[in-house]
Design a protein around this motif. Sequence first.
Motif, PDB file in Angstrom:
ATOM      1  N   VAL A  55       8.617  29.380  55.893  1.00 11.79           N
ATOM      2  CA  VAL A  55       7.936  28.092  55.905  1.00 11.79           C
ATOM      3  C   VAL A  55       8.622  27.187  54.887  1.00 11.79           C
ATOM      4  CG1 VAL A  55       5.773  26.880  55.515  1.00 11.79           C
ATOM      5  CG2 VAL A  55       5.752  29.162  56.515  1.00 11.79           C
ATOM      6  N   PRO A  56       9.426  26.244  55.373  1.00 11.31           N
ATOM      7  CA  PRO A  56      10.101  25.343  54.443  1.00 11.31           C
ATOM      8  C   PRO A  56       9.093  24.590  53.584  1.00 11.31           C
ATOM      9  CG  PRO A  56      10.999  25.109  56.650  1.00 11.31           C
ATOM     10  CD  PRO A  56       9.811  25.994  56.764  1.00 11.31           C
ATOM     11  N   ARG A  57       9.443  24.401  52.352  1.00  9.19           N
ATOM     12  CA  ARG A  57       8.646  23.667  51.363  1.00  9.19           C
ATOM     13  C   ARG A  57       7.447  24.442  50.849  1.00  9.19           C
ATOM     14  NH1 ARG A  57       9.647  17.592  51.337  1.00  9.19           N
ATOM     15  NH2 ARG A  57       8.188  17.505  49.613  1.00  9.19           N
ATOM     16  N   ALA A  58       7.234  25.615  51.322  1.00  6.56           N
ATOM     17  CA  ALA A  58       6.099  26.373  50.799  1.00  6.56           C
ATOM     18  C   ALA A  58       6.460  26.891  49.407  1.00  6.56           C
ATOM     19  CB  ALA A  58       5.766  27.527  51.727  1.00  6.56           C
ATOM     20  N   VAL A  98       5.440  32.343  48.909  1.00 13.02           N
ATOM     21  CA  VAL A  98       5.134  32.493  50.330  1.00 13.02           C
ATOM     22  C   VAL A  98       6.418  32.878  51.058  1.00 13.02           C
ATOM     23  CG1 VAL A  98       4.418  31.297  52.420  1.00 13.02           C
ATOM     24  CG2 VAL A  98       3.218  30.876  50.279  1.00 13.02           C
ATOM     25  N   THR A 116      -0.336  34.341  56.568  1.00 17.10           N
ATOM     26  CA  THR A 116       0.611  33.962  55.521  1.00 17.10           C
ATOM     27  C   THR A 116       1.085  35.232  54.822  1.00 17.10           C
ATOM     28  OG1 THR A 116      -0.681  31.964  55.204  1.00 17.10           O
ATOM     29  CG2 THR A 116       0.912  32.507  53.495  1.00 17.10           C
ATOM     30  N   MET A 173      -2.401  29.810  44.502  1.00 10.57           N
ATOM     31  CA  MET A 173      -0.991  29.440  44.568  1.00 10.57           C
ATOM     32  C   MET A 173      -0.796  27.949  44.703  1.00 10.57           C
ATOM     33  SD  MET A 173       0.862  32.145  46.919  1.00 10.57           S
ATOM     34  CE  MET A 173      -0.102  31.449  48.219  1.00 10.57           C
ATOM     35  N   THR A 210       1.466  24.672  45.829  1.00 10.05           N
ATOM     36  CA  THR A 210       2.493  24.336  46.818  1.00 10.05           C
ATOM     37  C   THR A 210       3.400  23.305  46.188  1.00 10.05           C
ATOM     38  OG1 THR A 210       0.955  22.752  47.704  1.00 10.05           O
ATOM     39  CG2 THR A 210       1.181  24.820  48.896  1.00 10.05           C
ATOM     40  N   LEU A 261       4.114  16.783  46.896  1.00  6.08           N
ATOM     41  CA  LEU A 261       4.524  16.001  48.054  1.00  6.08           C
ATOM     42  C   LEU A 261       5.700  15.074  47.788  1.00  6.08           C
ATOM     43  CD1 LEU A 261       1.203  14.981  49.774  1.00  6.08           C
ATOM     44  CD2 LEU A 261       2.808  16.787  50.334  1.00  6.08           C
ATOM     45  N   PRO A 300      11.896  15.403  48.623  1.00  7.18           N
ATOM     46  CA  PRO A 300      12.274  16.636  49.297  1.00  7.18           C
ATOM     47  C   PRO A 300      12.593  17.725  48.280  1.00  7.18           C
ATOM     48  CG  PRO A 300      13.938  14.938  49.604  1.00  7.18           C
ATOM     49  CD  PRO A 300      12.850  14.320  48.826  1.00  7.18           C
ATOM     50  N   ARG A 301      12.340  18.899  48.711  1.00  8.27           N
ATOM     51  CA  ARG A 301      12.553  20.002  47.801  1.00  8.27           C
ATOM     52  C   ARG A 301      14.024  20.366  47.776  1.00  8.27           C
ATOM     53  NH1 ARG A 301      10.590  25.930  49.189  1.00  8.27           N
ATOM     54  NH2 ARG A 301      11.421  26.984  47.374  1.00  8.27           N
TER      55      ARG A 301
END
Lengths: 852, 175
Positions: free
Chosen positions: B41-44, B48, B60, B147, B149, B152, B155-156
């Motif tokens: 899961v990108p950006r998680a 995760v 998950t 956890m 995240t 926002l 971009p990561r």
Amino acid sequence: MGEHDEFIADFLEECDENLDQLDQELVALEENPHDESRLRSIFRNVHTIKGSSGFFGFAKLGALAHEGETLLGKLRDGELIFNQAIASGLLAMSDAIREILVSLEQSGIEGEKDYGDVADALIALLSPTQTVDGDDGRVGVSDEAASAGDTEAKESPSGSADGVDSTSHIESDVELASQSVARESKLSEHPSDEVGDLDSQTQVNRSFIEDSDKSDANLNAEQVRHGDRQVGTKRLDSEAESPLESNVADGKGRNAVDGAEVAKAEPTSIRVDVGLLDELMDFAGELVLARNSLTRCSEFVSDSRLTLVANRVSQITSDIQDRVTRTRMQPIGVIWGRFRRIVRDLALSCGKQVRLELIGEETELDRSLLEAIRDPLTHLIRNGVDHGIEGPNDRMTAGKPAEGVIRLNARHESGQVVIEATDDGAGIDVDKVREKAISRRLLDSDTAAKASAEQLLQLIFEPGFSTASQVSEISGRGVGMDVVRSHVEQIGGSVHVKSVVGSGTTLTIKLPLTLAILPALAVRSGNQQFVLPQASLLEVVTIGESSPIEWLHDVPVYRLRGKLLPLVWMDQVLGISSGAASSDGDRQNGRKQSKKHVAVLKVDQLKYGLVIDEVLSSQEIVVKPIGASIKAIGAYSAATIMGDGSVALILDLGGVAKLAGLTAAFQGQLQDSIDAERAVSDHSLSGMLGEPKARSSSRSVPEDQSLLICEIGGGREVGIQMRYVERLEEIARSKIQVFDGGLATNYRGQILPVRPFFEPQYRFDVTNDETLGFDEQKSQVVVCNKDGGRVGIVVQSVADVATTYEESTEVSLREGEMAGHGLTERLVIVQGRIIEMLDLDKQFVEATQGAG
Amino acid sequence: MKNGIQEGEAAYCTFRVGDSMCGVPVSRVREIVSDLVITPVPRASDSVAGLINLRGQILTVIEMRDWLSLNSNPDDTDSRFHLITEVGSELVSLCVDEMGPVVSPKESEMELVPTHVDPQVAGRIDAVARMPDQLVLLLKVEQIKEMRTIPLNGPRLQAEKGPKKESLQSATFGV
């Protein structure tokens, strides 16, 4: 005790339904006070509540219902005439009961609140002097105590004498059963019988059958007058369904009813636990996935028997999915019922006269969706009454009937549910919206002046338009419209507004039929699969090497058929590493090196392009919930399982835009896109060209030299000077008619000569009728306007808008050199490719010659 | 391995993460599965690992190495085990390297978490059980829902993980 709790839960649920029905019927009765059958139905309803609460020992509930019943008894006996005051009193009672029910549900007790005032109001209504409305004066004064005693007196003997007496009125065995049941519950009203009758009460409260209305209607007036056994009528089908329960009734030895006779009544519907339905839905989804896997397998194994079985399973699966989906469908009328009440109360408090018209109440949609749109719809209705409909005097002045109409219209339309909320009120003054938009700095004055009415109206969904101070100023909507929109969009729907000043406003909500299964597009970004909901997808375009990507307010944009489309690189926004060609260097260049696919999406009012690596397939997917921590990322709404069993994330397209910082940036650019749209709709595309902000690496040319580059098949591309391009139209081929020597179409009521560059069969087979109008496929037509003369040019597709071209390499062509089409005037080089320039003058001449 | 779980003693299902043995109460374990395809899961959050399809339900997957800041063992293969447990109302999978026996440590064998363990990680450990041949970290599974995240904004960026915290292994096993 646990069992007892279960009865209470059933009781609460049923009371809740009864109250909804009560509200509706009271409002209906107010409109037609002499509808006796409705009055009787209301009486039965209240009596049921009273009886059941007596059994459970809910004193407050019982007392309230008792007063209501007494009042209704008088009405029923003609001693009082129904009027607005009585309606309000009874509705207040309904509200009070509802509050108690909520308290019971939450805490198991009736709550601290004292409802004496409500009861007192009901008692006061018994005396006609209190009821000021019109023609009630003639009704004789009646002693309330006597009336109450009278009701009691009627109750007690019904167990024996009345029963025998009334059997002659009963037409069917079913009703006989109902009597028996009624008597059971009847007895339970007496405290001493409570314990003993617990068993029989069980059946009474196990009301799982819906057919009550029909059976209620069968009861004749006589029965109703003798009261009290109606408690059971609602349950008679459950009796019929379960002989065991009816035997219990028999065992009590009262008015023995033969179980077999009871069983004759075939129930056509049963209640099913919602959780069970949800599970069933899940399993159906599983089945779909398993079916997909099986189909894939059977493709690899070349065994005709397997293929046969796979096909059969596939067919059955589709059927099951369809039926299961349908079980979750409920008519929208279920949630509309309460609106009558809301409109009535609100109209009264605003001093307005409003009638609610409901059309398409039977339109079905998924129950989860129903729940989700209840609040937004309620909001629209409130808004309509509060701000939409004018006061009676204003309406009369405007030449409209004093009574305003709010109409809800639901229908199925191309796989979607469309709900329209229309009022015939004052409408929204676009000029005021415009002023507001400028003062709120949503638009600059220039843009606002150019924006169309429809574009401006959509601004009412902007959060900035939802403060109370503006509502009063913009003679219209405002409060929470942004919330309405976000609610609707959360469930994959959309909302639009149309309004005409003076004649009303229409809000249109479009929803998917069901949430659980949705059409989607599977795409690849990097080496991962994702799913985009089709509902937000407008189209997928491929951006080649040549297409320039420009920067506007630090947002990369692409010119899609003359409109600016902000771009979001999916691999970048999600941080997917292995995506090809996403390095910053590329973008700073303003170009992409390799071919890219852009999914053109529309979420909210925001349109953007999501750059993806590959489009995989379009398919129906089963939506699966994801964990809270994944959802919190904001980029995904749910997940699904693909045919091969792998998990794919469903993108939350609004969230992705937000993650890319698009919405904020876009707000500032709203004007630009309005400019662009305006340019198209105002027949002058040139307005959007040569954007001063555009950071194109190549040198720009004056805007009137920009080219619209179109493909015309065979790898050929022609350039049309932008300043002559009026509109890009899709015209059905059947609408393009052939006549002697040429083609033309009816374009906005005028004859538009058409030049078929892409589809030359028009040109060469003009005499052959069969090649024309052969289908409803659309032709891409560039409508050109030069000095007032118009011509439509059929092209294969619009490829690009070029703001730059190298004039130095321009080559003039001798007439006729280009394959006899006489198409081109000269050649130019645009970004390394040779483009043929269309000789518009020549086209006009030829077109008009053909026409002449 | 001892089999008879005595009355009054909590039984723990143990598993290996990196070089450490960890345990969660047996009562919390729904089932154990292995070799499922994990969809990232990108950006998680880093903890995760992704999502798995457990008979049609999407769960998950928590990468326990990361969650506990444990080093991976070079001998570990790609084959991982999923210990399915319920956190709040949600089923999650704890992704671990190897399953161990069920143990039921006596009260006297329980130790508090050493104070020099990184506080964030320490908050995820209930106690340390001294079993005859090894130490077992008894985990607070319910902490998983805490956890974070990735925020926002922006971009990561890849590969920006800070240096790993001091290995928990050296901290606890040095006793």
